[in-house]
Design an enzyme around this catalytic site. Structure first.
Site, short mmCIF file in Angstrom:
data_model
loop_
_atom_site.label_atom_id
_atom_site.label_comp_id
_atom_site.label_asym_id
_atom_site.label_seq_id
_atom_site.Cartn_x
_atom_site.Cartn_y
_atom_site.Cartn_z
N LYS A 99 41.25 25.62 -93.30
CA LYS A 99 40.50 24.55 -92.64
C LYS A 99 41.42 23.85 -91.65
O LYS A 99 42.61 23.67 -91.91
CB LYS A 99 40.00 23.59 -93.72
CG LYS A 99 39.07 22.49 -93.22
CD LYS A 99 38.56 21.66 -94.41
CE LYS A 99 37.69 20.50 -93.99
NZ LYS A 99 37.22 19.72 -95.16
N SER A 186 32.37 19.29 -95.20
CA SER A 186 32.99 19.56 -93.91
C SER A 186 33.83 20.83 -93.93
O SER A 186 34.35 21.21 -92.88
CB SER A 186 33.87 18.37 -93.50
OG SER A 186 34.93 18.22 -94.43
N SER A 210 32.95 18.20 -99.96
CA SER A 210 33.19 19.04 -98.79
C SER A 210 33.60 20.49 -99.08
O SER A 210 33.61 21.32 -98.18
CB SER A 210 34.24 18.41 -97.88
OG SER A 210 33.66 17.35 -97.18
#
Ligand SMILES: *[C@@H]1O[C@H](CO)[C@@H](O)[C@H](O)[C@H]1NC(C)=O
Ligand SMILES: *[C@@H]1O[C@H](CO)[C@@H](O)[C@H](O)[C@H]1NC(C)=O
Ligand SMILES: *[C@@H]1O[C@H](CO)[C@@H](O)[C@H](O)[C@H]1NC(C)=O
Length: 512
Positions: A99, A186, A210
């Site tokens: 990420k 996210s 997330s």
């Protein structure tokens, strides 16, 4: 004629290669290591496969924000090391996507999806990235975020970056199963990339849902570890009290391989990793991948999660079937228990207190992250706000504003108000889920998707989500096993037994 014969010969050879060769789609870490050792696969070939998948699919999915220009060189080095007979662990030569809020000290940017951090220079790898490198993994690239982002195409035309908001923005991010549907955030890029075979394994981060949410909605496995089990050093922060880094992968076994590689003490996140390192079992987490993982387990199904208001009949039937299956495999399932008298009310109180604490923690920890950078266009949250104001078009200020940033900037450390909120969160957790689990001696509670996320978030508790099915439109849903701090071993036992008994995961079909 000769040419035609040659062509046929080549085609026949290719067919042989395909028959005895390596199956790249849905390749697991164990299959990859087997492929390396039986000579049907190299790390270079594997990286080529994923780069090709990214080139083909990213224009559709926008899951990858940057590809590592050194990925092929790292793969070649891994291949060389293996050829010299070096003993290699399970992630050696395995391409991993991180990420974009996880720092890497290489040619990749680390921006948490923002423009403001583009060009910033990190002092070192994030703790988890350093551990992956030490394990010999190939850093394939960075995954996009939906949080923090307003979107515009990146210079290469297919990724997304922008940076001013905490609300979910899903303009350019697509679910690989049903493209009109949100992949959630996210850690969306990580989950979408894992689902669509654009990386072998991925890392996401969770502050409140997330990892669990995008993993559930993309038919992949997500582990949100106990806070502090994995280092947050070098990760663009939201709340050190809640932030956790964890794997998002296609199988429980793959996620466990990644977890084994990234857990442990880190002097740069000393307090949290020091406190949680007592939970790490001797011999690692792989020993808990047990077919009989449900045997003797006590599982709670709290009221208020599996309801008709949230789910369609098809999903509820699947969940009921799966709960029966847990019983059949030896679990004691306890239904009709309450985390709170009024779940909605408690959730609202949790969210509002979490918000008060989180925005103050965000300002403090973001400013600390920014001041640690070797170079950065922005050095404080105030700078970020000013940067976004100066770039209103790219940041889509008109559409999204930057309300959370502005609200956070107004905070002034952890004062009486924030302290009271944190105390309230701790008390609600102790009197709620923690008490319930102890009272019924539960090994886990089971909830759908990320719907129990706030309870795990505010108490730093671990949870694992596993694919559970697809709704009538084809959108994936998951089953989540959550437990007290340090319960990873038993959660892994149950998640693995569940996965093996249900085998729900399918490759995405990219439906409109
Ligand atoms: C090597 O192992 C892979 C599994 O990773 C398998 O698919 C392949 O058939 C094996 N090839 C040979 C030649 O044994
Ligand atoms: C990092 O960002 C800079 C500035 O946009 C860009 O030129 C560079 O290509 C990016 N790095 C990678 C690996 O994409
Ligand atoms: C639970 O709390 C919510 C929000 O405060 C409220 O709207 C609802 O009526 C309550 N439900 C019950 C059964 O008391």
């Amino acid at each position: 004629m000769a040419q035609r014969r040659l062509l046929l010969a080549i085609m026949a050879l290719a067919a042989v290669a395909a028959a005895t060769g390596f199956e790249f789609h849905e390749a697991t870490v164990d299959a990859i290591q087997l492929g390396f050792s039986n000579g049907s696969l190299t790390s270079t070939a594997l990286v080529r496969f994923y780069l090709d998948q990214i080139t083909r699919l990213n224009p559709l999915l926008h899951a990858v924000i940057e590809v590592n220009p050194d990925a092929l060189a790292q793969a070649a080095r891994a291949d060389d090391e293996r050829a010299t007979g070096r003993r290699c662990g399970p992630l050696h030569g395995v391409p991993v996507l991180l990420k974009d809020n996880i720092a890497t000290r290489d040619r990749l940017n680390t921006t948490a999806g923002s423009f403001a951090l583009l060009g910033s220079v990190v002092p070192r790898d994030a703790g988890v990235a350093a551990r992956l490198r030490a394990a010999g993994a190939v850093i394939l690239g960075k995954a996009s975020l939906t949080e923090w982002s307003a979107y515009r195409p990146a210079p290469n035309g297919w990724s997304a970056r922008g940076g001013q908001t905490l609300v979910f923005v899903t303009l350019s991010m697509k679910n690989p199963y049903v493209r009109s549907f949100t992949p959630c955030g996210s850690s969306s890029g990580s989950a979408v990339a894992a689902a669509a075979n654009m990386a072998a394994v991925t890392l996401g981060t969770e502050t409140d849902g997330s990892i669990l949410c995008p993993a559930s909605l993309n038919s992949v496995v997500g582990i949100k570890p106990t806070v502090g089990l994995t280092s947050r050093a070098g990760v663009v922060p939201i709340s050190p009290r809640q932030d956790s880094v964890g794997p998002i992968c296609r199988t429980v076994s793959d996620a466990v391989h990644v977890l084994d590689a990234i857990v442990g003490y880190d002097a740069l996140d000393a307090e949290a990793t020091g406190a949680a390192s007592k939970y790490i079992p001797n011999g690692g987490y792989g020993q808990f991948l047990r077919m009989d993982g449900f045997k003797g387990k006590r599982i709670g199904i709290p009221n208020g999660f599996f309801t008709q208001e949230i789910f369609e009949k098809k999903q509820l039937r699947a969940y009921q079937k799966h709960i029966q299956l847990m019983r059949k495999h030896g679990a004691m399932v306890i239904e009709n228990i309450d985390i709170a008298k009024n779940l909605t009310e408690v959730q609202n109180v949790l969210f509002s207190n979490e918000h008060i604490a989180m925005i103050a923690e965000f300002k403090l920890s973001l400013n600390a992250y920014l001041s640690d950078l070797l170079y950065s266009p922005v050095r404080s949250l105030a700078d970020v706000i000013a940067f976004n104001k100066a770039h209103p078009v790219e940041e889509r200020l008109k559409d999204f504003g930057q309300p959370y940033f502005i609200e956070a900037e107004k905070t002034n450390g952890i004062g009486p108000v924030e302290k009271a909120s944190i105390q309230h969160l701790n008390k609600l957790s102790a009197d709620g889920l923690e008490k319930l689990m102890r009272m019924h001696q539960l090994d886990a509670i089971v909830t759908p998707n990320d719907n129990g996320r706030v309870f795990f978030a505010v108490s730093g508790m671990p949870a694992i989500t596993v694919p559970a099915g697809y709704d009538s439109q084809g959108v994936p849903f998951g089953t989540c096993f959550g437990g007290l701090k340090g319960y990873e071993p038993r959660l892994i036992e149950m998640a693995y037994a569940y996965e093996q008994a249900t085998k729900v995961r399918m490759m995405p079909g990219f439906k409109m």
